[in-house]
Design a protein around this motif. Structure first.
Motif, short mmCIF file in Angstrom:
data_model
loop_
_atom_site.label_atom_id
_atom_site.label_comp_id
_atom_site.label_asym_id
_atom_site.label_seq_id
_atom_site.Cartn_x
_atom_site.Cartn_y
_atom_site.Cartn_z
N GLU A 231 0.85 -1.19 0.00
CA GLU A 231 0.00 0.00 0.00
C GLU A 231 0.88 1.24 0.00
O GLU A 231 1.94 1.27 0.62
CB GLU A 231 -0.98 0.00 1.17
CG GLU A 231 -0.37 -0.21 2.52
CD GLU A 231 -1.42 -0.42 3.60
OE1 GLU A 231 -2.60 -0.69 3.29
OE2 GLU A 231 -1.04 -0.32 4.76
N CYS A 232 0.42 2.23 -0.77
CA CYS A 232 1.18 3.47 -0.95
C CYS A 232 0.31 4.66 -0.54
O CYS A 232 -0.91 4.58 -0.58
CB CYS A 232 1.58 3.65 -2.41
SG CYS A 232 2.63 2.36 -3.02
N ASP A 233 0.98 5.78 -0.22
CA ASP A 233 0.22 6.94 0.22
C ASP A 233 -0.14 7.91 -0.92
O ASP A 233 -0.80 8.91 -0.69
CB ASP A 233 0.93 7.67 1.36
CG ASP A 233 2.30 8.19 0.98
OD1 ASP A 233 2.71 8.05 -0.19
OD2 ASP A 233 2.99 8.73 1.88
N SER A 234 0.34 7.63 -2.15
CA SER A 234 -0.05 8.49 -3.27
C SER A 234 0.07 7.71 -4.57
O SER A 234 0.77 6.69 -4.65
CB SER A 234 0.83 9.74 -3.33
OG SER A 234 2.11 9.41 -3.80
N MET B 113 -1.64 -0.96 -4.05
CA MET B 113 -2.93 -0.28 -3.80
C MET B 113 -2.68 1.03 -3.07
O MET B 113 -1.65 1.21 -2.43
CB MET B 113 -3.85 -1.20 -3.02
CG MET B 113 -3.33 -1.67 -1.70
SD MET B 113 -4.42 -2.93 -1.04
CE MET B 113 -3.24 -4.06 -0.39
N LEU B 114 -3.64 1.90 -3.19
CA LEU B 114 -3.57 3.22 -2.59
C LEU B 114 -4.23 3.19 -1.21
O LEU B 114 -5.29 2.57 -1.04
CB LEU B 114 -4.28 4.22 -3.50
CG LEU B 114 -4.14 5.70 -3.20
CD1 LEU B 114 -2.68 6.14 -3.25
CD2 LEU B 114 -4.96 6.51 -4.20
N LEU B 115 -3.58 3.84 -0.24
CA LEU B 115 -4.20 3.96 1.08
C LEU B 115 -5.50 4.74 0.95
O LEU B 115 -5.60 5.67 0.14
CB LEU B 115 -3.27 4.72 2.03
CG LEU B 115 -2.14 3.96 2.67
CD1 LEU B 115 -1.25 4.92 3.45
CD2 LEU B 115 -2.65 2.88 3.58
N GLY B 116 -6.47 4.40 1.74
CA GLY B 116 -7.74 5.10 1.71
C GLY B 116 -7.65 6.46 2.37
O GLY B 116 -6.66 6.78 3.04
N ASP B 117 -8.68 7.29 2.13
CA ASP B 117 -8.72 8.59 2.78
C ASP B 117 -8.74 8.38 4.30
O ASP B 117 -9.41 7.51 4.81
CB ASP B 117 -9.99 9.36 2.37
CG ASP B 117 -9.91 9.80 0.92
OD1 ASP B 117 -8.79 9.89 0.40
OD2 ASP B 117 -10.98 10.02 0.32
N GLY B 118 -7.98 9.19 4.98
CA GLY B 118 -7.94 9.09 6.44
C GLY B 118 -6.90 8.11 6.95
O GLY B 118 -6.58 8.11 8.13
N GLU B 119 -6.39 7.23 6.07
CA GLU B 119 -5.34 6.32 6.50
C GLU B 119 -4.00 6.99 6.30
O GLU B 119 -3.80 7.68 5.31
CB GLU B 119 -5.38 5.02 5.69
CG GLU B 119 -6.58 4.16 5.97
CD GLU B 119 -6.50 2.88 5.18
OE1 GLU B 119 -5.92 1.91 5.70
OE2 GLU B 119 -7.00 2.87 4.04
#
Length: 124
Positions: free
Chosen positions: A78-81, A114-120
């Motif tokens: 998982e990535c932040d952007s 995959m992309l981290l969800g909003d707030g994660e």
């Protein structure tokens, strides 16, 4: 009737009738056997990825991407952007090669990013 030896501890009787005593194994030997024959061993191998993640992908990438899990030889990251998702996908084969070289066998055969969800947030 018990006989005591001069040191004070009771003397053990020798097995009779050809009975064999079990050979004692060290904890390291037991864990090595468990590593090869149980799911615990698989999880320990996977844990090496988490432990060496900054070495595998580099410090800068490790701050924006982290391993999430492994399912059927597929490593989920998982990535932040979206930028870091692209960078991981670009380096996918290099990362796989490093992981499998570290494990000494094919531990993962594919990567899913995959992309981290909003707030994660990416934790350290």
């Amino acid at each position: 009737m018990k006989r005591n030896n001069p040191q004070g501890s009771p003397k053990r009787a020798k097995p009779q009738g050809g009975a064999r005593r079990n050979k004692l194994e060290g904890v390291g030997d037991i864990l090595a056997a468990m590593k090869q024959t149980t799911n615990l061993g698989k999880h320990l191998e996977h844990a090496e990825i988490w432990e060496h993640w900054p070495e595998i992908v580099g410090e800068a990438t490790a701050q924006h991407a982290r391993p999430r899990g492994i399912k059927e030889l597929q490593l989920r990251i998982e990535c932040d952007s979206a930028v870091w998702m692209h960078k991981i996908n670009y380096r996918k084969w290099q990362i796989l090669k490093k992981i499998n070289r570290l494990a000494g066998k094919e531990l993962v055969s594919d990567i899913y990013v995959m992309l981290l969800g909003d707030g994660e947030a990416m934790e350290e």
